[in-house]
Design a protein around this motif. Structure first.
Motif, PDB file in Angstrom:
ATOM      1  N   ALA A   8      -1.751  27.536  10.795  1.00  0.00           N
ATOM      2  CA  ALA A   8      -2.490  26.287  11.078  1.00  0.00           C
ATOM      3  C   ALA A   8      -2.287  25.982  12.562  1.00  0.00           C
ATOM      4  CB  ALA A   8      -1.986  25.166  10.189  1.00  0.00           C
ATOM      5  N   THR A   9      -2.658  26.970  13.368  1.00  0.00           N
ATOM      6  CA  THR A   9      -2.273  26.950  14.778  1.00  0.00           C
ATOM      7  C   THR A   9      -3.396  26.487  15.708  1.00  0.00           C
ATOM      8  OG1 THR A   9      -2.681  29.335  14.662  1.00  0.00           O
ATOM      9  CG2 THR A   9      -0.393  28.629  14.649  1.00  0.00           C
ATOM     10  N   GLY A  10      -4.431  25.915  15.158  1.00  0.00           N
ATOM     11  CA  GLY A  10      -5.433  25.264  15.999  1.00  0.00           C
ATOM     12  C   GLY A  10      -6.545  26.176  16.483  1.00  0.00           C
TER      13      GLY A  10
ATOM     14  N   GLY B 113      -0.180  20.182  13.074  1.00  0.00           N
ATOM     15  CA  GLY B 113      -1.324  19.351  13.446  1.00  0.00           C
ATOM     16  C   GLY B 113      -1.961  18.721  12.216  1.00  0.00           C
TER      17      GLY B 113
ATOM     18  N   ILE C 158       2.551  27.595   9.530  1.00  0.00           N
ATOM     19  CA  ILE C 158       2.956  27.437  10.934  1.00  0.00           C
ATOM     20  C   ILE C 158       2.060  26.380  11.561  1.00  0.00           C
ATOM     21  CG2 ILE C 158       3.195  28.552  13.192  1.00  0.00           C
ATOM     22  CD1 ILE C 158       3.725  31.184  11.803  1.00  0.00           C
TER      23      ILE C 158
ATOM     24  N   ARG D  41       7.039  23.500  15.489  1.00  0.00           N
ATOM     25  CA  ARG D  41       7.481  23.702  16.881  1.00  0.00           C
ATOM     26  C   ARG D  41       7.663  22.335  17.544  1.00  0.00           C
ATOM     27  NH1 ARG D  41       3.978  27.656  20.619  1.00  0.00           N
ATOM     28  NH2 ARG D  41       2.488  25.941  20.612  1.00  0.00           N
TER      29      ARG D  41
HETATM   30  P1  NAP Z   1      -3.616  21.632  16.385  1.00  0.00           P
HETATM   31  O1  NAP Z   1      -3.654  20.147  16.321  1.00  0.00           O
HETATM   32  O2  NAP Z   1      -3.989  22.289  17.655  1.00  0.00           O
HETATM   33  O3  NAP Z   1      -2.182  22.060  15.918  1.00  0.00           O
HETATM   34  C1  NAP Z   1      -1.745  23.402  16.012  1.00  0.00           C
HETATM   35  C2  NAP Z   1      -0.316  23.456  15.558  1.00  0.00           C
HETATM   36  O4  NAP Z   1       0.120  24.793  15.604  1.00  0.00           O
HETATM   37  C3  NAP Z   1       0.624  22.670  16.464  1.00  0.00           C
HETATM   38  O5  NAP Z   1       1.603  22.058  15.677  1.00  0.00           O
HETATM   39  C4  NAP Z   1       1.232  23.757  17.341  1.00  0.00           C
HETATM   40  O6  NAP Z   1       2.519  23.443  17.831  1.00  0.00           O
HETATM   41  C5  NAP Z   1       1.332  24.873  16.333  1.00  0.00           C
HETATM   42  N1  NAP Z   1       1.418  26.180  16.971  1.00  0.00           N
HETATM   43  C6  NAP Z   1       0.474  26.813  17.700  1.00  0.00           C
HETATM   44  N2  NAP Z   1       0.913  28.009  18.103  1.00  0.00           N
HETATM   45  C7  NAP Z   1       2.176  28.142  17.612  1.00  0.00           C
HETATM   46  C8  NAP Z   1       3.166  29.145  17.703  1.00  0.00           C
HETATM   47  N3  NAP Z   1       2.951  30.284  18.377  1.00  0.00           N
HETATM   48  N4  NAP Z   1       4.352  28.930  17.095  1.00  0.00           N
HETATM   49  C9  NAP Z   1       4.566  27.781  16.418  1.00  0.00           C
HETATM   50  N5  NAP Z   1       3.683  26.797  16.290  1.00  0.00           N
HETATM   51  C10 NAP Z   1       2.488  26.973  16.893  1.00  0.00           C
HETATM   52  O7  NAP Z   1      -4.571  22.294  15.248  1.00  0.00           O
HETATM   53  P2  NAP Z   1      -5.136  21.678  13.889  1.00  0.00           P
HETATM   54  O8  NAP Z   1      -4.066  21.054  13.088  1.00  0.00           O
HETATM   55  O9  NAP Z   1      -5.958  22.722  13.250  1.00  0.00           O
HETATM   56  O10 NAP Z   1      -6.043  20.504  14.364  1.00  0.00           O
HETATM   57  C11 NAP Z   1      -6.954  20.668  15.424  1.00  0.00           C
HETATM   58  C12 NAP Z   1      -7.818  19.479  15.481  1.00  0.00           C
HETATM   59  O11 NAP Z   1      -8.805  19.578  14.451  1.00  0.00           O
HETATM   60  C13 NAP Z   1      -7.160  18.162  15.219  1.00  0.00           C
HETATM   61  O12 NAP Z   1      -6.462  17.676  16.310  1.00  0.00           O
HETATM   62  C14 NAP Z   1      -8.352  17.334  14.871  1.00  0.00           C
HETATM   63  O13 NAP Z   1      -9.047  16.959  16.035  1.00  0.00           O
HETATM   64  C15 NAP Z   1      -9.175  18.304  14.072  1.00  0.00           C
HETATM   65  N6  NAP Z   1      -8.889  18.119  12.651  1.00  0.00           N
HETATM   66  C16 NAP Z   1      -9.304  16.985  12.121  1.00  0.00           C
HETATM   67  C17 NAP Z   1      -9.053  16.756  10.825  1.00  0.00           C
HETATM   68  C18 NAP Z   1      -9.554  15.485  10.281  1.00  0.00           C
HETATM   69  O14 NAP Z   1      -9.058  15.023   9.283  1.00  0.00           O
HETATM   70  N7  NAP Z   1     -10.549  14.871  10.914  1.00  0.00           N
HETATM   71  C19 NAP Z   1      -8.369  17.652  10.039  1.00  0.00           C
HETATM   72  C20 NAP Z   1      -7.955  18.829  10.617  1.00  0.00           C
HETATM   73  C21 NAP Z   1      -8.214  19.040  11.929  1.00  0.00           C
HETATM   74  P3  NAP Z   1       2.719  22.557  19.178  1.00  0.00           P
HETATM   75  O15 NAP Z   1       2.417  21.140  18.745  1.00  0.00           O
HETATM   76  O16 NAP Z   1       4.113  22.788  19.549  1.00  0.00           O
HETATM   77  O17 NAP Z   1       1.723  23.078  20.173  1.00  0.00           O
END
Ligand code: NAP
Length: 493
Positions: A345-347, A188, A185, A210
């Motif tokens: 993978a919801t952040g 990001g 899920i 989403r």
């Molecule tokens: P994220 O960018 O916050 O993405 C979370 C994903 O989960 C989004 O697609 C979101 O959809 C989805 N989501 C959340 N709640 C949901 C729900 N209830 N139902 C369906 N989908 C849901 O998290 P992340 O991918 O872990 O990354 C976070 C940050 O970490 C990145 O932006 C970056 O800054 C850092 N990061 C960096 C690297 C790197 O290579 N440097 C690698 C990994 C992470 P929506 O888009 O619709 O909200």
């Protein structure tokens, strides 16, 4: 004490006792720089049993850093040994462990010691850990990370899933993936890296999207032995590469704060071409096409995500999740996607910072009060009622697509100058004025409308009002601000 004696006392240099909270990238950096500046009496508190912060916590398959490794390194500890332009997570973790050992940081760390409260009383910070250890220090550096607390989705039936389910930052390595039916899920940076790494291992991969993401294509070549040997033989070349990459990212960072900048147009064009050229099926292509501008959300970088999602065993599910059931995920079209493993993978909760630590500043003001309704800090480093308390990568700082190491190094250089004031005896307490913080915040908010982050998307940058909680000025300005604290912005007591 009469005035003369008080003045003498104030002017006398004094040794400081310090606490650093967290032994991730920024905590290791702090320990090294404090040591170099002759601060000998400090402890790094780390709740886990090893260093590395986010690189210790995130162990998901495909983990890597999308900042080139030769930039995502301490400027004073460059290495010729990086395996790839964007090296894998375990290698980055090993780098931090090695630097911590080589710079003799380990002996300053108390592992397994989670700081639960910091209280300012009688001019010093009283620190307490979960294990009941107490300390009293003159100043605190909170190096507690940005994306640290997993954000779990609120989906009906989550607890009923009979397979394995975990957040991306809490990977369960005991769960077999080969031949499994895997659901992810989120779309990001995390999910995208995972899809590329796992699609060839699992029987079936369902990616629950989403919101579609723009994907910036980025090749990730390996460094050859000859290239590494050349770096080993010529440290100046390594320094030059670090400087060139920093300049390049600076150009991008300067562009991201202006939605109409040539840099943003270039990013948009590159992402669009990636989508148009590399996704063959027109239906899938439309599902993958975002309805907002590239870099509005944190830009996702990948050389092979589109290739991975077009594999015959991969499915992009865009119908929306209705609920989770024992056998899998039910989407709004009524279909049940049967799964063995479900990864969230919801952040992260991007506004937590050093919370849930209880922090009480001057006059009994708590962090919860100070950060109600939302986190604020002068230049992302300090808060008026928290004297001698400094944050690395705190609220509203530059957290976009650039090296947080460079950001932390610049911030620490600034903090060291404030610590020097305390050490020299010029003052006992330093904190920004409320006027300075409010002026910074007002200017920050005024600059936001020009940025790409408000061009029509939802992202973790946005605060409760929908205002990006990030640095909306150029990176050059950040560098300038970090050169030296402005006299008038601080109260020196
Ligand atoms: P994220 O960018 O916050 O993405 C979370 C994903 O989960 C989004 O697609 C979101 O959809 C989805 N989501 C959340 N709640 C949901 C729900 N209830 N139902 C369906 N989908 C849901 O998290 P992340 O991918 O872990 O990354 C976070 C940050 O970490 C990145 O932006 C970056 O800054 C850092 N990061 C960096 C690297 C790197 O290579 N440097 C690698 C990994 C992470 P929506 O888009 O619709 O909200």
């Amino acid at each position: 004490m009469d005035e003369r004696a008080r003045q003498d006392d104030l002017d006398a240099p004094r040794p400081l006792r310090l606490a650093v909270i967290g032994a991730g990238m920024a905590g290791i950096l702090s320990a090294i720089k404090l040591g170099e500046a002759g601060f000998t009496d400090f402890t790094v508190y780390e709740k886990a049993s090893s260093v590395g912060g986010t690189w210790r916590e995130n162990t998901y398959p495909g983990l890597s850093c999308d900042v080139p490794s030769h930039l995502y390194s301490y400027s004073f500890a460059l290495t010729p040994e990086w395996s790839h332009r964007y090296s894998p997570g375990p290698e980055i973790r090993a780098y931090f462990e090695r630097v911590a050992r080589e710079y003799d940081v380990m002996r300053s760390i108390r592992f397994g010691e989670e700081v639960t409260s910091c209280r300012f009383a009688n001019g010093r910070w009283q620190i307490e850990t979960a294990r009941g250890h107490r300390d009293e220090v003159d100043a605190v550096i909170a190096a507690t990370g940005v994306l640290h607390h997993p954000k779990l989705p609120d989906i009906d039936g989550m607890e009923s899933f009979s397979g394995a389910m975990f957040h991306s930052a809490r990977w369960d390595h005991s769960v077999a993936l080969d031949g499994a039916r895997l659901g992810i899920i989120g779309t990001g940076s995390t999910a995208v890296q995972m899809v590329s790494a796992l699609v060839h291992r699992v029987a079936r991969l369902s990616l629950f999207q989403r919101t579609a993401q723009w994907v910036m294509p980025q090749e990730n070549p390996e460094f050859t032995e000859e290239e590494k040997a050349a770096f080993r033989a010529d440290p100046a070349a390594l320094l030059g590469l670090h400087a060139d990459l920093s300049k390049m990212f600076g150009v991008f960072a300067n562009g991201i704060v202006d939605a109409e900048s040539p840099q943003m147009k270039m990013v948009q064009a590159a992402c669009l071409a990636n989508l148009e050229d590399n996704v063959r099926d027109p239906v899938l292509r439309e599902k993958l096409r975002p309805s907002y501008r590239a870099a509005c959300k944190r830009l996702v970088i990948s050389p092979d995500f589109y290739d991975a999602i077009q594999q015959p065993n991969a499915a992009l599910v865009t119908e929306g999740i209705e609920r989770i059931e024992p056998r899998g995920v039910r989407t709004r079209d009524g279909r049940l996607h049967e799964l063995d493993v479900l990864v969230l993978a919801t952040g992260f909760k991007a506004d937590a910072f050093m919370r849930p630590m209880r922090i009480t500043g001057r006059g009994g003001m708590t962090l919860e009060q100070l950060w109600n309704p939302r986190p604020e800090a002068y230049l992302s480093i300090s808060v008026p009622e928290l004297p001698n308390f400094f944050m690395l990568n705190g609220p509203n700082g530059p957290v976009g697509n650039f090296s947080l190491i460079e950001v932390a190094e610049l911030q620490l250089g600034y903090i060291m100058q404030l610590l020097e004031r305390l050490r020299s005896g010029a003052c006992r307490e330093v904190s920004p004025t409320r006027t300075a913080m409010e002026a910074f915040e007002a200017e920050r908010e005024a600059a936001i409308p020009k940025t790409v982050w408000v061009t029509g998307c939802r992202s973790w940058y946005l605060d409760d009002r929908g205002i990006p909680a990030v640095w909306p000025f150029t990176f050059d300005r950040f560098r300038d601000e970090m050169r030296a604290p402005a006299e008038t912005a601080f109260e020196f007591r």
